[in-house]
Scaffold this active site. Sequence first.
Site, PDB file in Angstrom:
ATOM      1  N   SER A  76       2.072  -4.311 -17.058  1.00  0.00           N
ATOM      2  CA  SER A  76       1.219  -3.622 -16.171  1.00  0.00           C
ATOM      3  C   SER A  76       0.123  -4.621 -15.592  1.00  0.00           C
ATOM      4  CB  SER A  76       0.688  -2.339 -16.459  1.00  0.00           C
ATOM      5  OG  SER A  76      -0.044  -1.533 -15.823  1.00  0.00           O
ATOM      6  N   ASP A 296       2.225  -3.608 -12.001  1.00  0.00           N
ATOM      7  CA  ASP A 296       3.530  -3.066 -11.978  1.00  0.00           C
ATOM      8  C   ASP A 296       3.740  -1.917 -11.085  1.00  0.00           C
ATOM      9  OD1 ASP A 296       2.035  -1.274 -13.423  1.00  0.00           O
ATOM     10  OD2 ASP A 296       3.723  -0.766 -14.815  1.00  0.00           O
ATOM     11  N   GLU A 391      -5.439   9.893 -13.092  1.00  0.00           N
ATOM     12  CA  GLU A 391      -6.732   9.219 -13.971  1.00  0.00           C
ATOM     13  C   GLU A 391      -7.533   8.437 -12.954  1.00  0.00           C
ATOM     14  OE1 GLU A 391      -5.390   8.532 -18.519  1.00  0.00           O
ATOM     15  OE2 GLU A 391      -4.419   7.082 -17.180  1.00  0.00           O
ATOM     16  N   ALA A 392      -8.710   8.404 -13.366  1.00  0.00           N
ATOM     17  CA  ALA A 392      -9.860   7.923 -12.437  1.00  0.00           C
ATOM     18  C   ALA A 392      -9.159   6.449 -12.215  1.00  0.00           C
ATOM     19  CB  ALA A 392     -11.107   7.594 -13.277  1.00  0.00           C
ATOM     20  N   ALA A 517     -11.724   6.667 -29.702  1.00  0.00           N
ATOM     21  CA  ALA A 517     -10.876   5.222 -29.854  1.00  0.00           C
ATOM     22  C   ALA A 517      -9.849   5.278 -28.698  1.00  0.00           C
ATOM     23  CB  ALA A 517     -10.358   5.385 -31.213  1.00  0.00           C
ATOM     24  N   ARG A 525     -14.166   3.534 -26.775  1.00  0.00           N
ATOM     25  CA  ARG A 525     -14.930   3.333 -25.485  1.00  0.00           C
ATOM     26  C   ARG A 525     -15.724   4.508 -25.213  1.00  0.00           C
ATOM     27  NH1 ARG A 525     -11.147   0.236 -22.829  1.00  0.00           N
ATOM     28  NH2 ARG A 525      -8.831   0.825 -23.211  1.00  0.00           N
TER      29      ARG A 525
HETATM   30  C1  LIG Z   1     -10.502   4.661 -19.681  1.00  0.00           C
HETATM   31  C2  LIG Z   1      -9.268   4.116 -19.444  1.00  0.00           C
HETATM   32  O1  LIG Z   1      -9.168   3.949 -18.228  1.00  0.00           O
HETATM   33  N1  LIG Z   1      -8.259   4.276 -20.249  1.00  0.00           N
HETATM   34  C3  LIG Z   1      -6.819   3.803 -20.042  1.00  0.00           C
HETATM   35  C4  LIG Z   1      -6.205   3.017 -21.068  1.00  0.00           C
HETATM   36  O2  LIG Z   1      -6.191   3.881 -22.221  1.00  0.00           O
HETATM   37  P1  LIG Z   1      -7.106   3.696 -23.588  1.00  0.00           P
HETATM   38  O3  LIG Z   1      -6.453   4.540 -24.363  1.00  0.00           O
HETATM   39  O4  LIG Z   1      -8.767   4.291 -23.123  1.00  0.00           O
HETATM   40  O5  LIG Z   1      -7.129   2.265 -23.966  1.00  0.00           O
HETATM   41  O6  LIG Z   1      -4.925   2.622 -20.873  1.00  0.00           O
HETATM   42  C5  LIG Z   1      -3.958   3.607 -20.529  1.00  0.00           C
HETATM   43  C6  LIG Z   1      -2.626   3.080 -20.668  1.00  0.00           C
HETATM   44  O7  LIG Z   1      -2.448   2.392 -19.126  1.00  0.00           O
HETATM   45  C7  LIG Z   1      -4.491   4.668 -19.265  1.00  0.00           C
HETATM   46  O8  LIG Z   1      -3.765   5.650 -19.333  1.00  0.00           O
HETATM   47  C8  LIG Z   1      -5.923   5.204 -19.594  1.00  0.00           C
HETATM   48  O9  LIG Z   1      -6.606   5.614 -18.411  1.00  0.00           O
HETATM   49 MG   LIG Z   2       0.638  -0.044 -14.154  1.00  0.00          MG
END
Ligand SMILES: CC(=O)N[C@H]1[C@@H](OP(=O)(O)O)O[C@H](CO)[C@@H](O)[C@@H]1O
Ligand SMILES: [Mg+2]
Length: 553
Positions: A76, A296, A391-392, A517, A525
């Site tokens: 990605s 991707d 998702e944002a 986490a 985060r």
């Molecule tokens: C805050 C943030 O953008 N988190 C991302 C990131 O996840 P984390 O679990 O926060 O690392 O990667 C994910 C997979 O791509 C996506 O689904 C998600 O939105």
């Molecule tokens: Mg992607």
Amino acid sequence: MDYSEQVLAYGDDIVAASKKHPIVPLEKGQRYSYGTAGFRMKADLLEGIAFRVGVLAALRSRSLGGQAIGVMITASHNPAVDNGVKIVDPMGEMLEQEWERYATAFVNAGSDEEVVKIYKTLATDLKINVKDPAKVIFGRDTRPSGHTLVTALKAALVASQSEYVDYKILTTPQLHYLVRATNTEGSPVSYGKVSEVGYYEKLADAFIRAMKGKKFGGTLSVDCANGVGGPKLSEFLKYIPKDKVNGIDVKVVNDDVLRPEILNLDCGADFVKTKQRAPPIPKLVPGLRSCSLDGDADRLMYYWVDPDTSSFAMLDGDRISSLAASFIGDLLESAGLRDELRTGVVQTAYANGASTNYITQHLKLPVICTPTGVKHLHHVAQGFDIGVYFEANGHGTVLFSPYAIAAFKETEPQSPAQKDALATLAALGDLINQTVGDAISDMLLVEVILAHKNWTLRDWAMTYADLPNRLVRVEVGNKDVFRTTDAERRLLHPDGAQEEIDNEVKKFKDARSFARASGTENACRVYAEAATRSEASELADRVALIIQRYGTL
Ligand SMILES: CC(=O)N[C@H]1[C@@H](OP(=O)(O)O)O[C@H](CO)[C@@H](O)[C@@H]1O
Ligand SMILES: [Mg+2]
């Protein structure tokens, strides 16, 4: 049949092939794990993983009556040196959760022989006939390491006696499309022709129908992150005859896939979202409607520089979600289906509070918050007739239930306006990828909406004002001590941490903050929102300190 008695005739073949694609052992105490993005890491760790995922995919297909299972090789928005392996279930959804555990077990198996042992045990426990047919289809993004991983994957499929189709280079959403198209071919719910061309034809036809009588809103510049989205978008555009969409003008930029070192480098949807600015190349012309895909092509960000104020405005997943919900809500009203079809929006805790307010208070639609990761959002969105989820960060889609699709096609229109609304809704049902977030499909959706509303990005940005916010990454000794509840909005553990966060939040106006986490990185985060930029920033810093302290206790 007694499944524990069955003989795995190709067990030795799997062992022999596995030896040629070994797993790189991790340090003591560490394990590979199938996470939100499948297995994702430095590409040189992935060859053995791709092999074992292949064996598992064959077993998964056998467990589902030989339906095709997908494997996508991509990392990605990560740098070019990374890669990843992800499994796609028969209807194009993400791999079922229970099987994520099996994938983790396969990859962590201590020897080649143990891979076969786990295969046999699972076949016995899940009552899978190991002689049943299996089919796996796969694709990869433009990363050079994809070749080696595909070689390992194919070796696994040959050894496991699975049929396979190598679709070569694809966007992630194209692979999801192909999995569903393969498994619905010739049925009443056929998803489309089983080919990459079929994907373009379906999208182009739907886009032309949805744009009927409307005008494309001037030049659109699309930054493709120098990834697979570039050539695929250019290919797609060939399926839109100029005279079929009034004024269509799409400029494809950052589409150099021959220099992998520049993949996702200072460009792409993730860059725009995290840096909150446009890629430096090409220089952003004020007033130009622009968007970025990720490496991707499953995430999308819109942005522009307002020619009057010279300010940069970014329109992220929350904006796309509220735009889509508002447009579809209006169409349902015109189609006389507003009360008939249950519409809802699904977000995560990272959604800007202003978007949630806009959707609940202005659009009067329910919003459900789920944990991070699109599989959670997707699942909840399936509970509505029309489920909008994003998702944002720009990953998302709109799901239509079979009942909704039937209503669009079968309702007898009583007026020309109702007829148009029904036709547009039916076109959206085909335009919007029903399997997974798809940047190309989502971009076409946004273009359709802007054209129907005759809106510029300024009009879109003015629907509501985002609350100032800040996202901070905090490295801690042990991120696993942080356990959450309430869709990740509150910490359950370590004891006392949530109380301290609550105490800080109380000191700020219109504030909200949470910590969790990461599921994809070795870090926590922290997100904070408040009435002003400096307060959001201050709050994020304070909560980050709390997390740091508890993470090192
Ligand atoms: C805050 C943030 O953008 N988190 C991302 C990131 O996840 P984390 O679990 O926060 O690392 O990667 C994910 C997979 O791509 C996506 O689904 C998600 O939105
Ligand atoms: Mg992607």
